[in-house]
Design a protein around this motif. Structure first.
Motif, mmCIF file in Angstrom:
data_model
loop_
_atom_site.group_PDB
_atom_site.id
_atom_site.type_symbol
_atom_site.label_atom_id
_atom_site.label_comp_id
_atom_site.label_asym_id
_atom_site.label_seq_id
_atom_site.Cartn_x
_atom_site.Cartn_y
_atom_site.Cartn_z
ATOM 1 N N LYS A 207 11.142 19.710 4.408
ATOM 2 C CA LYS A 207 12.240 19.826 5.365
ATOM 3 C C LYS A 207 13.122 18.581 5.282
ATOM 4 C CE LYS A 207 9.770 22.778 8.651
ATOM 5 N NZ LYS A 207 9.263 22.928 10.029
ATOM 6 N N PHE A 208 13.786 18.434 4.170
ATOM 7 C CA PHE A 208 14.694 17.317 3.977
ATOM 8 C C PHE A 208 15.816 17.784 3.056
ATOM 9 C CE2 PHE A 208 11.304 17.116 0.874
ATOM 10 C CZ PHE A 208 11.974 16.987 -0.326
ATOM 11 N N ALA A 209 16.988 17.222 3.248
ATOM 12 C CA ALA A 209 18.105 17.665 2.414
ATOM 13 C C ALA A 209 19.270 16.703 2.545
ATOM 14 C CB ALA A 209 18.555 19.069 2.827
ATOM 15 N N ILE A 210 19.993 16.545 1.437
ATOM 16 C CA ILE A 210 21.291 15.873 1.400
ATOM 17 C C ILE A 210 22.189 16.754 0.551
ATOM 18 C CG2 ILE A 210 22.566 13.831 0.656
ATOM 19 C CD1 ILE A 210 20.136 12.155 1.167
ATOM 20 N N ASP A 211 23.416 16.962 0.996
ATOM 21 C CA ASP A 211 24.283 17.967 0.382
ATOM 22 C C ASP A 211 24.491 17.782 -1.112
ATOM 23 O OD1 ASP A 211 24.536 19.125 2.837
ATOM 24 O OD2 ASP A 211 26.430 18.140 3.322
ATOM 25 N N TRP A 212 24.639 16.540 -1.551
ATOM 26 C CA TRP A 212 25.083 16.290 -2.923
ATOM 27 C C TRP A 212 23.951 16.206 -3.948
ATOM 28 C CZ3 TRP A 212 22.941 11.706 -4.502
ATOM 29 C CH2 TRP A 212 22.606 10.793 -3.501
ATOM 30 N N ILE A 213 22.711 16.465 -3.524
ATOM 31 C CA ILE A 213 21.592 16.362 -4.461
ATOM 32 C C ILE A 213 20.514 17.380 -4.089
ATOM 33 C CG2 ILE A 213 20.429 14.581 -3.109
ATOM 34 C CD1 ILE A 213 19.543 13.289 -5.750
ATOM 35 N N SER A 214 19.844 17.924 -5.103
ATOM 36 C CA SER A 214 18.788 18.903 -4.848
ATOM 37 C C SER A 214 17.560 18.217 -4.267
ATOM 38 C CB SER A 214 18.415 19.620 -6.146
ATOM 39 O OG SER A 214 17.776 18.717 -7.045
ATOM 40 N N PRO A 215 16.726 18.944 -3.518
ATOM 41 C CA PRO A 215 15.522 18.338 -2.929
ATOM 42 C C PRO A 215 14.597 17.721 -3.974
ATOM 43 C CG PRO A 215 15.968 20.453 -1.902
ATOM 44 C CD PRO A 215 16.930 20.325 -3.050
ATOM 45 N N HIS A 217 15.350 16.433 -6.964
ATOM 46 C CA HIS A 217 15.921 15.186 -7.459
ATOM 47 C C HIS A 217 15.947 14.120 -6.360
ATOM 48 C CE1 HIS A 217 18.075 17.702 -10.724
ATOM 49 N NE2 HIS A 217 16.966 17.163 -11.201
ATOM 50 N N LEU A 218 16.128 14.566 -5.119
ATOM 51 C CA LEU A 218 16.166 13.613 -4.004
ATOM 52 C C LEU A 218 14.827 12.908 -3.844
ATOM 53 C CD1 LEU A 218 17.446 12.320 -1.513
ATOM 54 C CD2 LEU A 218 16.758 14.352 -0.201
ATOM 55 N N ILE A 219 13.739 13.655 -3.890
ATOM 56 C CA ILE A 219 12.425 13.034 -3.699
ATOM 57 C C ILE A 219 12.117 12.059 -4.822
ATOM 58 C CG2 ILE A 219 11.167 14.894 -4.866
ATOM 59 C CD1 ILE A 219 9.972 12.893 -1.814
ATOM 60 N N THR A 220 12.544 12.378 -6.038
ATOM 61 C CA THR A 220 12.338 11.456 -7.158
ATOM 62 C C THR A 220 13.193 10.210 -6.994
ATOM 63 O OG1 THR A 220 11.832 13.300 -8.644
ATOM 64 C CG2 THR A 220 12.452 11.210 -9.666
ATOM 65 N N LEU A 221 14.462 10.412 -6.620
ATOM 66 C CA LEU A 221 15.373 9.276 -6.429
ATOM 67 C C LEU A 221 14.871 8.355 -5.334
ATOM 68 C CD1 LEU A 221 18.056 7.816 -6.988
ATOM 69 C CD2 LEU A 221 19.138 9.373 -5.336
ATOM 70 N N VAL A 222 14.462 8.924 -4.211
ATOM 71 C CA VAL A 222 13.971 8.121 -3.094
ATOM 72 C C VAL A 222 12.725 7.347 -3.495
ATOM 73 C CG1 VAL A 222 12.821 8.291 -0.858
ATOM 74 C CG2 VAL A 222 14.979 9.465 -1.228
ATOM 75 N N GLY A 223 11.804 8.018 -4.181
ATOM 76 C CA GLY A 223 10.570 7.356 -4.599
ATOM 77 C C GLY A 223 10.824 6.185 -5.521
ATOM 78 N N ILE A 224 11.727 6.367 -6.489
ATOM 79 C CA ILE A 224 12.024 5.290 -7.436
ATOM 80 C C ILE A 224 12.721 4.128 -6.739
ATOM 81 C CG2 ILE A 224 13.438 4.688 -9.441
ATOM 82 C CD1 ILE A 224 12.727 7.412 -10.610
ATOM 83 N N LEU A 225 13.637 4.438 -5.809
ATOM 84 C CA LEU A 225 14.347 3.370 -5.095
ATOM 85 C C LEU A 225 13.387 2.539 -4.246
ATOM 86 C CD1 LEU A 225 17.591 5.255 -4.017
ATOM 87 C CD2 LEU A 225 17.473 3.292 -5.558
ATOM 88 N N VAL A 226 12.490 3.207 -3.535
ATOM 89 C CA VAL A 226 11.511 2.469 -2.733
ATOM 90 C C VAL A 226 10.600 1.652 -3.643
ATOM 91 C CG1 VAL A 226 9.569 2.685 -1.131
ATOM 92 C CG2 VAL A 226 11.590 4.116 -0.829
ATOM 93 N N PHE A 227 10.242 2.235 -4.785
ATOM 94 C CA PHE A 227 9.381 1.512 -5.719
ATOM 95 C C PHE A 227 10.084 0.298 -6.309
ATOM 96 C CE2 PHE A 227 7.784 1.051 -10.174
ATOM 97 C CZ PHE A 227 6.585 0.461 -9.838
#
Length: 634
Positions: A207-215, A217-227
């Protein structure tokens, strides 16, 4: 008892405020007593909380409303889980010993009280980070930890090397912090919460979403940024370069940074937020690869370094790589267990190194040491225990935790990472015993007068070494089959298992032990028995590799050419634009106004006929302009 966890970071904060009020003129004994008693009180409360969590498991977070921004409500608070209950105990225990050890190491320093102020603020920041129930609060304490590391690494600011190292640590870790900040913002935008529990629920339920990116890709992007944030704090390749330079700070700082605070924060964050990473296999793969590269890369550099503290520092980078790699292959228990055991034997190695440095007038070059076992037998024994634990020799602590990481890499099918970790284990055993043999055996190679006056330090430095030695021997048994994997059961008390859990593999344990013994044996032949001459290898066929390792694979030089120089040139260009173009235009208007004012000044001469003439000329000019430009005067 868990509801009282908030007082643990309060103890060092109160100590900091008291020392700040007392100022620099406070007596060393009073400064030390306040600091050590505060840390000890935190440790005792941590033990009570650890016992409570062991019996009852994690409890719901304690949160309160902090502020409202528009329609967004932000909260603060604290929570205690088995993971951070363990971290609270480790951090307070090691902090108590480091504060005690500092009494002897910093005795007579002109800024003794300031040093203790910084240490207490550092401990407060790490403890606050550990019990934070949400990512926003984590980030606040994350930045405080970075600030304190800057202050402590550069404590001897009058040394150019220390000032440069502090700035380098601050800037390099800020790179990671930017990634973490962006990741936290994206998490909030996607889920509407900073709370760990809310974020985990959103990611698990998708249950998460941002308009400009698919869920996906979003979870991967978020994980890498936090890492990336964890990479900066825990010195993972390629953001590892700050950590060895941080050795310019006093040795107790090195022990605290490398064992229980700054570098532990990155691994702790990945472990605490593991459900986020677990939702993205691609992110876990990246984490595993970065950890494996860091483990072998730092181990290879450690083979040839001659500064005793830098060798131990590179071992920290390598061991952090092990922990990160373990998280990447979902060996969660192995990673967090190694995070705990490593804290004890790494603090021991640093403080033992500090005892050596203190005894021989702050010389850190192992080429100018030797034969110190006779002068420093207690330090020699404790360093040996730390070296055996780091090498993974049974039954010392590192054997139980590092072998679990190797087992996790092997059973997960990441055979390349397993091979890299095994090679790193050989290198680790070799370089730490290279230090041991060059420091404590043979003949002293430095100033004989220094050697003659060398002696063991007093109880304030010896007691921490003894206590840490005991922990380096016994703490590994907590997750051994002999105690029915008690640490693992504690870690998942009242909750679901995270990551993969494996049964002990005695065949692999035997292989890893043989590899470590081979590294120790080679170090013995080269630096104790000297049947293999190091010079023959360094100047022979291995010379290219020796130079690469000695010069840290030229990563700093590469950064200087690829990043520092271009940034400096861009700065020069911007400075030119600012000085000669922007300021030039401003000065042009200023000079024009000044020259015009001079004309007006000399026209005011008090002669009425001159004023009339000026008025007449002005009127004629205005009429002429009107007739030419407007078409006449109406």
């Amino acid at each position: 008892m868990v509801q009282n966890a908030w007082v643990i970071p309060l103890f060092p904060l109160v100590a900091y405020v008291l020392l700040f009020v007392l100022g620099r003129r406070a007596q060393e004994g009073i400064v030390t007593a306040i600091s050590v008693l505060a840390a000890l009180a935190g440790f005792l409360v941590s033990l009570l909380i650890l016992s409570d969590v062991s019996a009852n498991g994690a409890q719901a977070p304690y949160v309160f409303h902090w502020l409202t921004v528009g329609q967004h409500s932000l909260s603060m608070g604290f929570e205690v889980t088995p993971l951070n209950a363990m971290m609270l105990t480790v951090v307070t225990f090691i902090s108590t010993l480091v504060l005690l050890f500092s009494k002897g190491y910093l005795h007579g320093d002109a800024r003794y009280s300031v040093f203790y102020q910084y240490l207490n603020l550092f401990i407060f920041s790490m403890l606050g980070l550990v019990i934070s129930p949400n990512l926003l609060q984590v980030y606040i304490f994350w930045e405080l930890v970075g600030l304190c590391s800057f202050l402590l690494v550069g404590f001897w600011y009058f040394k150019p090397e220390a000032a440069a190292a502090a700035k380098k640590a601050f800037i390099v870790t800020r790179i990671g912090d930017v990634g973490l900040f962006i990741g936290i913002v994206l998490i909030y935008v996607a889920t509407g919460t900073f709370e760990y529990s809310g974020v985990f629920e959103a990611f698990q339920a998708k249950k998460f979403a941002i308009d400009w990116i698919s869920p996906e890709h979003l979870i991967t992007l978020v994980g890498i940024l936090v890492f990336i944030g964890a990479m900066g704090k825990s010195a993972q390749f390629p953001l590892h370069t700050w950590l060895p330079d941080a050795m310019e700070g006093p040795t107790p700082v090195s022990a605290l940074i490398h064992a229980a605070t700054m570098v532990a924060a990155g691994v702790y964050l990945v472990a605490r937020a593991f459900p986020i990473f677990e939702a993205s296999p691609d992110t876990l793969t990246v984490i595993g690869i970065i950890g494996g590269i860091t483990a072998i890369f730092a181990a290879l550099i450690g083979l040839t370094q001659n500064d005793i503290k830098r060798v131990v520092a590179y071992s920290t980078v390598s061991q952090l790589g092990y922990m990160v790699m373990a998280l990447g292959v979902s060996a969660y228990t192995a990673s967090t267990f190694h995070l705990m055991t490593h804290a004890f034997f790494k603090a021991l190695l640093f403080l033992a190194s500090g005892s050596v440095i203190h005894a021989i007038h702050h010389n850190q070059d192992i080429r100018k040491m030797g034969g110190l076992w006779k002068k420093l037998p207690l330090t020699g024994w404790t360093f040996l225990i730390g070296a055996l634990a780091l090498s993974g020799i049974p039954p010392f602590a590192g054997f139980w935790s590092k072998d679990e990481i190797l087992l996790g890499a092997l059973n997960s099918g990441h055979y390349v990472l397993f091979t890299l970790a095994l090679i790193a284990a050989f290198c680790t055993a070799f370089y730490i015993f290279r230090v041991f043999f060059m420091t404590f055996t043979g003949e002293f190679r430095g100033d004989k007068e220094v050697y003659d006056h060398a002696h063991e330090s007093g109880p304030v430095m010896s007691i921490p070494l003894v206590l840490l030695s005991i922990m380096a021997v016994v703490v590994g048994f907590l997750n051994s089959p002999l105690m029915d994997h008690a640490f693992e059961h504690f870690l998942f008390k009242g909750g679901e298992e995270i990551g993969n859990v494996y049964e002990a593999n005695w065949g692999l344990a035997g292989l890893a032990t043989l590899v470590a013994l081979a590294g120790i044996g080679l170090a013995y032949l080269m630096y104790k028995k000297q049947s293999i001459k190091p010079e023959s290898l360094a100047n022979g066929p291995l010379r290219p590799f020796y130079q690469l390792s000695l010069n840290k694979f030229y990563v700093d030089e590469l950064y200087h050419v690829a990043i520092v120089k271009p940034v400096v040139w861009i700065g020069h260009i911007l400075n030119f634009i600012d000085k000669w173009i922007v300021d030039g235009i401003v000065h042009l208007f200023g000079e024009g106004t000044f020259i015009g004012s001079l004309g007006l000044k000399y026209s005011q001469n008090g002669q009425v006929q001159t004023y009339g003439l000026v008025t007449l000329v002005g009127a004629v000019l205005l009429i002429g302009f009107a007739m030419y430009a407007v078409g006449g005067v109406k």
